[in-house]
Design an enzyme around this catalytic site. Sequence first.
Site, PDB file in Angstrom:
ATOM      1  N   ARG A  44      17.608 -17.116  15.597  1.00  0.00           N
ATOM      2  CA  ARG A  44      18.358 -17.076  14.338  1.00  0.00           C
ATOM      3  C   ARG A  44      19.827 -17.366  14.640  1.00  0.00           C
ATOM      4  O   ARG A  44      20.569 -16.484  15.057  1.00  0.00           O
ATOM      5  CB  ARG A  44      18.183 -15.708  13.682  1.00  0.00           C
ATOM      6  N   ARG A  99     -20.172  12.091  16.944  1.00  0.00           N
ATOM      7  CA  ARG A  99     -19.491  10.868  16.538  1.00  0.00           C
ATOM      8  C   ARG A  99     -18.734  10.336  17.740  1.00  0.00           C
ATOM      9  O   ARG A  99     -18.493  11.075  18.706  1.00  0.00           O
ATOM     10  CB  ARG A  99     -18.522  11.125  15.385  1.00  0.00           C
ATOM     11  N   ARG A 116     -21.995  19.587   3.581  1.00  0.00           N
ATOM     12  CA  ARG A 116     -20.830  19.018   4.264  1.00  0.00           C
ATOM     13  C   ARG A 116     -20.581  17.581   3.799  1.00  0.00           C
ATOM     14  O   ARG A 116     -21.507  16.844   3.488  1.00  0.00           O
ATOM     15  CB  ARG A 116     -21.045  18.992   5.785  1.00  0.00           C
ATOM     16  N   CYS A 140       6.706 -16.790  12.498  1.00  0.00           N
ATOM     17  CA  CYS A 140       7.842 -16.116  13.138  1.00  0.00           C
ATOM     18  C   CYS A 140       8.367 -14.946  12.329  1.00  0.00           C
ATOM     19  O   CYS A 140       9.410 -14.397  12.633  1.00  0.00           O
ATOM     20  CB  CYS A 140       8.971 -17.119  13.410  1.00  0.00           C
ATOM     21  N   MET A 173     -11.935  16.739   3.906  1.00  0.00           N
ATOM     22  CA  MET A 173     -12.832  17.027   2.795  1.00  0.00           C
ATOM     23  C   MET A 173     -13.562  18.348   3.032  1.00  0.00           C
ATOM     24  O   MET A 173     -13.288  19.052   4.002  1.00  0.00           O
ATOM     25  CB  MET A 173     -13.799  15.855   2.587  1.00  0.00           C
ATOM     26  N   HIS A 194      -7.872  21.999  14.061  1.00  0.00           N
ATOM     27  CA  HIS A 194      -7.437  21.022  13.054  1.00  0.00           C
ATOM     28  C   HIS A 194      -6.185  20.291  13.517  1.00  0.00           C
ATOM     29  O   HIS A 194      -6.094  19.055  13.456  1.00  0.00           O
ATOM     30  CB  HIS A 194      -7.176  21.738  11.724  1.00  0.00           C
ATOM     31  N   SER A 213       6.456 -23.537  11.081  1.00  0.00           N
ATOM     32  CA  SER A 213       6.543 -22.125  11.442  1.00  0.00           C
ATOM     33  C   SER A 213       6.668 -21.330  10.149  1.00  0.00           C
ATOM     34  O   SER A 213       7.576 -21.565   9.356  1.00  0.00           O
ATOM     35  CB  SER A 213       7.740 -21.855  12.347  1.00  0.00           C
ATOM     36  N   LYS A 223     -21.279  11.007   9.496  1.00  0.00           N
ATOM     37  CA  LYS A 223     -21.967  12.235   9.901  1.00  0.00           C
ATOM     38  C   LYS A 223     -23.466  12.117   9.655  1.00  0.00           C
ATOM     39  O   LYS A 223     -24.288  12.430  10.532  1.00  0.00           O
ATOM     40  CB  LYS A 223     -21.391  13.423   9.138  1.00  0.00           C
ATOM     41  N   GLY A 256     -11.009  17.249   8.729  1.00  0.00           N
ATOM     42  CA  GLY A 256     -10.324  18.281   7.973  1.00  0.00           C
ATOM     43  C   GLY A 256      -9.905  17.891   6.572  1.00  0.00           C
ATOM     44  O   GLY A 256      -9.264  18.676   5.877  1.00  0.00           O
ATOM     45  N   TYR A 313       0.396 -20.062  17.587  1.00  0.00           N
ATOM     46  CA  TYR A 313       1.125 -18.965  18.211  1.00  0.00           C
ATOM     47  C   TYR A 313       1.645 -18.008  17.151  1.00  0.00           C
ATOM     48  O   TYR A 313       1.733 -18.342  15.970  1.00  0.00           O
ATOM     49  CB  TYR A 313       2.289 -19.480  19.066  1.00  0.00           C
TER      50      TYR A 313
END
Length: 903
Positions: A581, A335, A91, A855, A102, A451, A787, A22, A100, A875
Amino acid sequence: MASYVQDFSEGDKDQKDLLGGKGANLAEMTRLGLPVPPGFTITTDACRDYMRTGHLPPELRVEVTMAVRRLEDALGRGLGDFHDPLLVSVRSGAKFSMPGMMETVLNVGLNDASVIGLAEFSGDERFAWDSYRRLIQMFGKTVLDIDGDLFAETLDKAKAAKGVHDDVDLDAADLRQLTEQFKEIVRVESGREFPQHPREQLDLAIVAVLKSWNTERARLYRRRERIPDDLGTAVNVCSMVFGNLGPTSGTGVAFTRDPATGRTGDYGDYLVNAQGEDVVAGIRNTLSLVEMEEVDPQSYADLRQAMRRLETHYRDLCDVEFTVERGKLWMLQTRVGKRTAPAAFRIATQLVDEHLITMDEALARVSGAQLSQLMFPQFDSTAERTLLTKGMAASPGAAVGRAVFDSATAQARAAEGEDVVLVRRETNPDDLGGMIAAVGVLTARGGKTSHAAVVARGMGRTCVVGADELDIDPVARTLKVNGHAVSEGDVIAIDGSTGEVYLGAVPVVPSPVSTYLESGLDAALDQAGDDEQTADLVTSVHRILTHADEKRRLRVHANADTAEDAHRARSLGAQGIGLCRTEHMFLGERRVLVERVVLAEDDEERQSALDALLPLQRADFGALLTEMDGLPTTIRLIDPPLHEFLPDLTELSVKVALAEERGEVDAADVKLLAAVRRMHEANPMLGLRGVRLGLVVPGLFSLQIRAICEATADRLEAGGTPHAEIMVPLVGSVMELHLVRDEALRIMAEVGETRGIALDLPVGAMIELPRAALTADRIAEVAQFFSFGTNDLTQTTWGFSRDDVEGAFFPEYLENGVLTISPFETIDAKGVGRLVRIAVEEGRATRPDLTVGVCGEHGGDPESIRFFDAVGLDYVSCSPFRVPVARLEAGRAAIQGPDTDVR
């Protein structure tokens, strides 16, 4: 002297670490010449010092005094002056947006004397007393920790006594009386009078904002969003401008594009004669910006010009908070705005087409988590359903669950496995826990910047707001609307894309994005039909995902155990199978055959069982290789612990004991029980499993290797191009791998000679033990690929049993900060990740052409993928559903560069 304070005119948008988001953006707007009320920022350094010591830095008070005096000189007003008072807002503002979470205190500097001066200065006695009662209300709740409901109930009673509905209908006398009642609440609840000295108000408000960094809801939000606890918040002290100065004043929140859909146009909320917190709190339904243009065309035109300038400057969707004070526009905050997943993809490609960003930047603006949301099913528009009402579509998705009316109930029911929809008149920061637990949020009040809407969008939670037909009774736990009554526990459905609310469950169908990923762009566009918005979304996803595929270095494989899984993975873009597997192939009727192999008392009995398994395994692998023809297919030899292939010891013991009591003893069961007891392990996950099982039980690995080789030979003879790879699990010693590879080479030669073909299947090691990672240089002498099984590598590195710890003490570990996220969800870069890095570097030092992948489930986790790209893996492999996410994140990792500091 340390510098803890910086005027808005001194900073810029790149100082978010110091000034918070901010403060940095207020400084940037000031630098751009936009109308920002003067003020100053207390830096995050002050917050970190306060968190460390429990006291404000002594220099801070001096620096605040100097900054206040500069502010007074610039504006010609004094803080708390009896005739022309300067008032300020206080603020919070952390580096990352925490909507919302703080605290904020407005109108600091008002007291019993200056309120008279404010009335004289403004010429509006009602405005002055309205501002004073707001200060006491916010100060009491935020600074003095008084229950906010006490003020809200008193305000409601005042309106009821007057016979009015809105705050603006109370006159100056009403508000003066309300102020006295609020001061009495402060005196009774806090044990002190409301502070009259403006500087005491300011100092206490600053401390309250700093303390709000560590409130329970702020910590919960940071854990969910994975924001570090040590960043701290800045504090922004800004001279007040007033939106509650009558019909020519107001306050609002606006977006440069629709944060829910991505459409360009006027999107926001405006409240006449109100202060900023009224909009965010959702306590009054707002005007649209189109209606604002009708009320105040000049301020609207000024706002549109400022928003266009900000979007061009930031090159992104911006949201702004603004106040109009008697026809003069003031910009209070901007923002880069939070947005829904559909909006993220649409806006990214829109900005490319507008030549504001590149495709690389567009790819960086979206995330795998957002793509996952777009793959969720949506309501079937052709199904019969009962419409209850329609509100504002705040955050898309199809949510079905039992209605609950408070945050605690939502959390409790969700913990029991129920899907719940949190229903509130309006949400507030204390509802965060329930919003996280719920599958959707429904409110009767508020707009797209309330909010509920802002927080739900940030979390990707389905949300409908402003359904003002709903009559919600949180005490009776019911809602009534259009002749229907819904009690707590009744099922409702909300559509965050249309704002519609339904009674009961509504069937769902695949999303258009899911159709695109599995069946292609044309199929998805056919599904979209005349819906231009959906067609635009699908096209945007296609453009960005295609660019990710062009940019990524990492290949994306899938974990698949069946031909059906492999087919789906390939349709989703998988470039191979990184993990098959094989133990999943021994379930059901086949389990008995494996049991016979393990318990066999002689070679003949064992061979009989192996002979029965061979054609089954060959068929399994043949189907898999057919589906993945031309792509690498890594088949892991049987891995689970021995006990998973044997009868349960307890059940078998009970069975034999009962049989003995009845005198019906089965000799085979007695013999089986003795064998199971002999082989029973106290900790089977670290016992006879993986390569150990294959070396100890004769013929088990040989069976699988032979089946792989024969299936490969079958495919070659059929004209296919199979690329089977044999992976040895749980290797801890290079000698284990030597023994298995020698056997594999023998079988390859034997099958090759029999079939008249040359077989040379790669044999590699699954690295899932710390010792394997630390001796990778030796293992790479034998292994042709690595792997990483990061699930087991995490278990053995941390000493965690995943199944035991995640439900037992992980919640406490996450709560008290030992962990910021489960290491089974995102790679532990400093521990497990370091082992991965060592193994990659030392393995490739021995074998430069070593192929390395992962994997474990981390292969589909966005943050982990960035780590794996940075350490040089070839990979990642993940479940088929996560393949598109991995493709996108691998592309993002390639363009964003190395970042191995995964939390």
